[in-house]
Design a protein around this motif. Structure first.
Motif, PDB file in Angstrom:
ATOM      1  N   ASN A   1       5.576   8.553  -8.219  1.00  0.00           N
ATOM      2  CA  ASN A   1       6.176   7.673  -7.176  1.00  0.00           C
ATOM      3  C   ASN A   1       6.856   8.477  -6.146  1.00  0.00           C
ATOM      4  O   ASN A   1       6.985   7.645  -4.927  1.00  0.00           O
ATOM      5  N   GLU A   2       7.322   9.673  -6.251  1.00  0.00           N
ATOM      6  CA  GLU A   2       7.888  10.252  -5.140  1.00  0.00           C
ATOM      7  C   GLU A   2       6.836  10.411  -3.936  1.00  0.00           C
ATOM      8  O   GLU A   2       5.668  10.905  -4.434  1.00  0.00           O
ATOM      9  N   PRO A   3       7.337  10.021  -2.663  1.00  0.00           N
ATOM     10  CA  PRO A   3       6.120  10.437  -1.761  1.00  0.00           C
ATOM     11  C   PRO A   3       6.092  11.860  -1.489  1.00  0.00           C
ATOM     12  O   PRO A   3       6.570  12.990  -1.755  1.00  0.00           O
ATOM     13  N   ILE A   4       4.643  12.097  -1.267  1.00  0.00           N
ATOM     14  CA  ILE A   4       4.087  13.550  -1.005  1.00  0.00           C
ATOM     15  C   ILE A   4       4.884  14.328   0.124  1.00  0.00           C
ATOM     16  O   ILE A   4       5.240  13.662   1.221  1.00  0.00           O
TER      17      ILE A   4
ATOM     18  N   LYS B   1      -3.603  12.038   9.494  1.00  0.00           N
ATOM     19  CA  LYS B   1      -2.614  11.967  10.783  1.00  0.00           C
ATOM     20  C   LYS B   1      -1.340  11.106  10.711  1.00  0.00           C
ATOM     21  O   LYS B   1      -0.278  11.543  10.882  1.00  0.00           O
ATOM     22  N   TYR B   2      -1.520  10.152   9.973  1.00  0.00           N
ATOM     23  CA  TYR B   2      -0.587   9.140   9.829  1.00  0.00           C
ATOM     24  C   TYR B   2       0.475   9.763   8.620  1.00  0.00           C
ATOM     25  O   TYR B   2       1.650   9.436   8.940  1.00  0.00           O
ATOM     26  N   LEU B   3      -0.059  10.284   7.817  1.00  0.00           N
ATOM     27  CA  LEU B   3       0.800  10.979   6.887  1.00  0.00           C
ATOM     28  C   LEU B   3       1.696  11.917   7.369  1.00  0.00           C
ATOM     29  O   LEU B   3       2.865  12.276   7.121  1.00  0.00           O
TER      30      LEU B   3
ATOM     31  N   SER C   1      -0.547   4.928   2.145  1.00  0.00           N
ATOM     32  CA  SER C   1      -0.253   5.182   3.368  1.00  0.00           C
ATOM     33  C   SER C   1       0.983   4.562   3.280  1.00  0.00           C
ATOM     34  O   SER C   1       1.992   4.878   4.220  1.00  0.00           O
ATOM     35  N   GLU C   2       1.284   3.364   2.731  1.00  0.00           N
ATOM     36  CA  GLU C   2       2.567   2.532   2.719  1.00  0.00           C
ATOM     37  C   GLU C   2       3.751   3.117   2.321  1.00  0.00           C
ATOM     38  O   GLU C   2       4.797   3.176   3.155  1.00  0.00           O
ATOM     39  N   ASN C   3       3.661   3.809   1.159  1.00  0.00           N
ATOM     40  CA  ASN C   3       4.985   4.639   0.902  1.00  0.00           C
ATOM     41  C   ASN C   3       4.753   5.953   0.353  1.00  0.00           C
ATOM     42  O   ASN C   3       5.753   6.534  -0.276  1.00  0.00           O
ATOM     43  N   GLY C   4       3.532   6.783   0.358  1.00  0.00           N
ATOM     44  CA  GLY C   4       3.296   7.918  -0.056  1.00  0.00           C
ATOM     45  C   GLY C   4       3.233   8.398  -1.370  1.00  0.00           C
ATOM     46  O   GLY C   4       3.102   9.536  -1.658  1.00  0.00           O
ATOM     47  N   SER C   5       3.300   7.276  -2.332  1.00  0.00           N
ATOM     48  CA  SER C   5       3.074   7.564  -3.618  1.00  0.00           C
ATOM     49  C   SER C   5       1.527   7.829  -3.821  1.00  0.00           C
ATOM     50  O   SER C   5       0.576   7.809  -3.342  1.00  0.00           O
ATOM     51  N   SER C   6       1.340   8.460  -4.973  1.00  0.00           N
ATOM     52  CA  SER C   6      -0.170   8.945  -5.216  1.00  0.00           C
ATOM     53  C   SER C   6      -0.632   8.619  -6.715  1.00  0.00           C
ATOM     54  O   SER C   6       0.361   8.308  -7.623  1.00  0.00           O
TER      55      SER C   6
END
Length: 552
Positions: free
Chosen positions: A363-366, A438-440, A289-294
């Motif tokens: 590393n790239e956010p979704i 929802k946050y994403l 949730s912090e940076n969108g990485s997976s």
């Protein structure tokens, strides 16, 4: 270390929130003098190969040394019998209504006692393949179930020196290790389907009277997803990949769906090599949730065999199979009979080498989330605008049951069902997933789509149509138009799949499907005593969709 395995003596006791009656009962079983530790994949392979009933095929495992096995390792097949799928009816979760902890603790204590004359194997693995998120798992299972042991060690990351170092340097989590006690031979008159019992706050489980490997895989993931949810991640039962386009831009897309929805097909699609594609995983990952990485949770793939004939080149990456057939080929070799000829839901563990461009972290956010559904009133693709509505559609993901499920008597296998976020393995309140996604959508600007991978009314939506839609989205060529009279939905006009809003029969069916979703959301207020009650904005968002077409 990432998760907590030991305590100072002064911290041991009932005042420690990480200890309780269930955790203590399960963990204690791991230290019995009838327990043997299995620490490597070659050791587990030898046990599985010699286990009664194992079919040792003449198929070599591809590049075994690259996945921790020895040269000469062969593909193993083991079949379970009548049961070839998971059983949701056997699940009990601490925190849900009518789950009496003291009562189940007594059942588990007795189950542990009944294993005292059995040799028990203790294996350890890691869930999470990057230092950002790593959890240590423990499995205890009786002798004679070596194939489950081997498959479990293949499915998760066995603790090699390399991964022990990564784990030692990983992000500390305020969580204990995962402990899973099991006895597939267990029987109890109150639980004819078996019992899979979870205490998610204490990261432990008992899997009793169940021998289908999927119970062990998803049982372990269930607890890991719970840990992720409590520590700043959205837990994902889906696939994710990154596209690098010729202009250097990148797009990360996640697809969420149950077995048979096309999740693996879309994740592993090569798109005729038009793009530089990197795969994270096709089944289990977490999004920060912090940076969108997976981060991927598993190294290997647990895949259906129904779409892979004996001669399929993809079979080159098989390591083990479950619930498939065997025969002799023209060279007098023992080979596989797949395509669900023996039974439904044949399965295989495939090597991570199946995906040539595989990574353990993106590393790239979704950029986009796709809900895969099988709802005959939806066109092949719908774009959703609005974070609450996008998450509400995820909470009402509609599909059809598959052969991966073992159903209780009286359940219609053909009924359309709703499975929130395609994740039947949640052990925490549904509202937490709703808020995470929802946050994403709201704060990480993630786009949201529905792909219908079933049929639009009576017209089948083939995978070529779906793949073309996905490619258009990736290349920013998808020209969506408003789906009138909906305020927050848009569609991609595709010949033969354009909704006819003048067709009264169609519109009435569409209304009913949307009302089904609303009824599902509202029913969470009382279902399981309100354990999965959803926030008001989830219900309000769906009401607005219905009001848009109420008077057509």
């Amino acid at each position: 270390m990432a998760t907590v395995r030991s305590f100072a003596r002064s911290a041991i006791g009932p005042k420690n929130p990480q200890m309780n009656i269930i955790k203590t009962t399960i963990e204690t079983a791991f230290y019995g003098n009838n327990v043997e530790s299995i620490t490597s994949l070659p050791e587990a392979y030898q046990l599985a190969m010699q286990s009664p009933g194992t079919v040792v095929t003449d198929l070599p495992v591809f590049k075994p040394e690259a996945i921790g096995l020895e040269i000469g390792t062969r593909v193993l097949l083991f079949n379970d019998g009548e049961v070839t799928g998971r059983c949701a009816a056997a699940r009990r979760i601490v925190g849900e209504p009518e789950v009496n902890v003291a009562e189940y603790a007594a059942i588990i204590r007795e189950a542990v006692y009944e294993t005292r004359y059995k040799t028990m194997y203790h294996a350890q693995t890691i869930t999470g393949l990057h230092e950002d998120f790593m959890v240590r798992n423990h499995l205890l299972i009786p002798e004679d179930h070596e194939n489950i042991l081997y498959n479990w060690m293949l499915n998760f990351q066995v603790i090699t020196p390399e991964y022990f170092k990564l784990y030692a340097n990983s992000r500390p989590l305020p969580e204990t290790d995962i402990y899973v006690f099991s006895d597939p031979d267990w029987k109890h008159e109150k639980f004819p389907l078996g019992l899979s019992f979870f205490d998610p706050q204490h990261n432990c489980a008992a899997i009793l009277g169940m021998r289908y490997f999927g119970e062990f895989k998803k049982g372990t993931l269930t607890l890991a997803w719970g840990i992720a949810n409590r520590n700043g991640y959205a837990s994902c039962h889906g696939g994710q990949k990154r596209y690098q386009l010729p202009d250097g831009s990148k797009k990360v897309i996640g697809v969420f769906g149950l077995s048979g929805s096309g999740k693996s097909t879309l994740t592993h699609a090569k798109h005729d090599n038009k793009y530089d594609v990197t795969v994270l995983h096709d089944d289990a990952f977490v999004i920060s949730s912090e940076n969108g990485s997976s981060v991927a949770l598993e190294p290997s793939y647990f895949d259906k065999t129904s779409d892979y004939p004996c001669s399929s080149p993809d079979n080159k990456f098989l390591i083990t199979l479950q619930n498939c057939g065997a025969t002799i080929d023209e060279d007098e070799q023992i080979v596989l009979v797949t395509e669900d000829l023996r039974n439904g839901n044949g399965r295989a563990i495939k090597s991570k080498l199946w995906s040539p461009n595989r990574v353990d972290k993106l590393n790239e956010p979704i950029n986009a989330i796709i809900w895969l559904m099988k709802d005959p009133t939806l066109p092949p693709v719908v774009k959703i605008n609005g974070s609450a509505l996008a998450s509400a559609f995820g909470a009402t993901l509609a599909t059809k049951r598959t052969s991966a499920e073992r159903l209780a008597p009286g359940i219609d296998p053909n009924a359309l069902v709703i499975e929130p976020y395609a994740n039947p393995f949640r052990t925490y309140p549904l509202a937490e997933d709703f808020e995470k996604f929802k946050y994403l959508f709201a704060y990480r600007n993630v786009d949201c789509y529905i792909f219908n991978t079933g049929s639009f009314m009576d017209k089948k939506i083939n995978k070529e149509v779906t793949l073309k839609i996905l490619e258009d989205i990736v290349e920013n060529k998808a020209n969506f138009t408003a789906w009138r009279p909906f305020q927050h939905l848009s569609i991609l006009p595709i010949e033969g799949f354009v909704p006819d809003m003048q067709d009264r029969v169609y519109v009435e069916q569409l209304k009913e499907r949307m009302k089904d979703r609303l009824r599902f959301l509202e029913s969470r207020d009382t279902f399981k005593g309100g354990f999965d009650r959803l926030p008001a904005d989830a219900i309000q968002a769906m009401k607005e969709v219905i009001s848009d077409i109420e008077f057509l």
